[in-house]
Design a protein around this motif. Sequence first.
Motif, short mmCIF file in Angstrom:
data_model
loop_
_atom_site.label_atom_id
_atom_site.label_comp_id
_atom_site.label_asym_id
_atom_site.label_seq_id
_atom_site.Cartn_x
_atom_site.Cartn_y
_atom_site.Cartn_z
N LYS A 172 0.82 -1.21 0.00
CA LYS A 172 0.00 0.00 0.00
C LYS A 172 0.85 1.26 0.00
O LYS A 172 0.47 2.29 -0.56
N ALA A 173 2.02 1.17 0.62
CA ALA A 173 2.95 2.32 0.65
C ALA A 173 3.80 2.39 -0.60
O ALA A 173 4.60 3.31 -0.77
N LYS A 174 3.67 1.38 -1.47
CA LYS A 174 4.37 1.33 -2.76
C LYS A 174 5.89 1.26 -2.59
O LYS A 174 6.65 1.99 -3.24
N ILE A 175 6.32 0.37 -1.68
CA ILE A 175 7.75 0.10 -1.51
C ILE A 175 7.97 -1.41 -1.58
O ILE A 175 7.01 -2.19 -1.50
N SER A 176 9.21 -1.82 -1.72
CA SER A 176 9.53 -3.25 -1.83
C SER A 176 9.36 -3.95 -0.48
O SER A 176 9.74 -3.41 0.56
N SER A 177 8.80 -5.16 -0.53
CA SER A 177 8.59 -5.93 0.69
C SER A 177 9.46 -7.18 0.71
O SER A 177 9.58 -7.88 -0.30
N ILE A 178 10.08 -7.42 1.85
CA ILE A 178 10.88 -8.63 2.05
C ILE A 178 10.33 -9.33 3.28
O ILE A 178 10.33 -8.79 4.39
N ALA A 179 9.81 -10.54 3.09
CA ALA A 179 9.19 -11.30 4.18
C ALA A 179 10.18 -12.32 4.73
O ALA A 179 10.85 -13.01 3.96
N VAL A 180 10.28 -12.40 6.05
CA VAL A 180 11.16 -13.38 6.69
C VAL A 180 10.32 -14.54 7.22
O VAL A 180 9.17 -14.35 7.65
N THR A 181 10.90 -15.72 7.19
CA THR A 181 10.12 -16.93 7.53
C THR A 181 10.27 -17.36 8.99
O THR A 181 9.64 -18.32 9.41
N TRP A 182 11.12 -16.65 9.76
CA TRP A 182 11.40 -17.10 11.13
C TRP A 182 10.54 -16.39 12.18
O TRP A 182 10.76 -16.57 13.37
N GLY A 183 9.57 -15.58 11.75
CA GLY A 183 8.82 -14.78 12.70
C GLY A 183 7.44 -15.29 13.04
O GLY A 183 7.21 -16.49 13.15
N TYR A 184 6.49 -14.37 13.15
CA TYR A 184 5.14 -14.69 13.64
C TYR A 184 4.33 -15.49 12.62
O TYR A 184 3.67 -16.46 12.97
N ASN A 185 4.32 -15.05 11.36
CA ASN A 185 3.57 -15.79 10.35
C ASN A 185 4.44 -16.83 9.66
O ASN A 185 5.61 -16.56 9.36
N ALA A 186 3.86 -17.99 9.40
CA ALA A 186 4.58 -19.07 8.73
C ALA A 186 4.79 -18.73 7.26
O ALA A 186 4.05 -17.93 6.67
#
Length: 220
Positions: A172-186
């Motif tokens: 929504k903010a129109k920036i690049s997203s990097i998701a990490v797998t070790w946190g809250y969401n699988a």
Amino acid sequence: MNTNDNKKIIIDFDGTLAASFDLFIEAMRAAHIKYSFRNVEDDEIETFRHYSVWQILKFLGLPMYQVPTVTRYIRRYMAAKVKALPLASNWQETLQTLALDYELVILSSNSNQNIQTFLDQHELMCFSKIVSDVGLFGKVKAIRKLIKDNCWLNKDVFYIGDEIRDIKAAKKAKISSIAVTWGYNAEQALIPHQPDHVISNSNTLIEILQCAELKNEKQE
């Protein structure tokens, strides 16, 4: 820190930088006793990691009007134990490398005091800003304000987080997203929301960001 004015990395705190998921579950269980919403049983934790924020509230039977009160309680509970929280992944090494070329910022719904205590404990002095106390659904607004107030270009900003809401906020903010797998969401919960990148080790960031820089240079 040698900061390049064109490169910015916004990093989420809980679950992304700090390995706080287990403590969060502990705090949730304490809050469940005090505020009488549904508990999270051991055999439900993995299912819990696949839920969005809205699904979590529904799962817990927690009404919106109670969310601010419960959030404050959880924050206070975690504050007492924040010094014992370990760094997630291999951040110590990764941050030292990134800090040479990027301005690093923390954006979190946690308190400034909790975050600063954690950073001091791990001797992390590489962050130029801490944007704290962001509302549960206020990350988009906070990111946009950061970009506007600092005259950043959206194409030069990366947001690293561990939750579905982090991916949505970045989009929504129109920036690049990097998701990490070790946190809250699988990982399986993150992928359908199409982050620009998914990583299982913080060291992977360096290569991803270098490739992004080369792509931007070619486009210019």
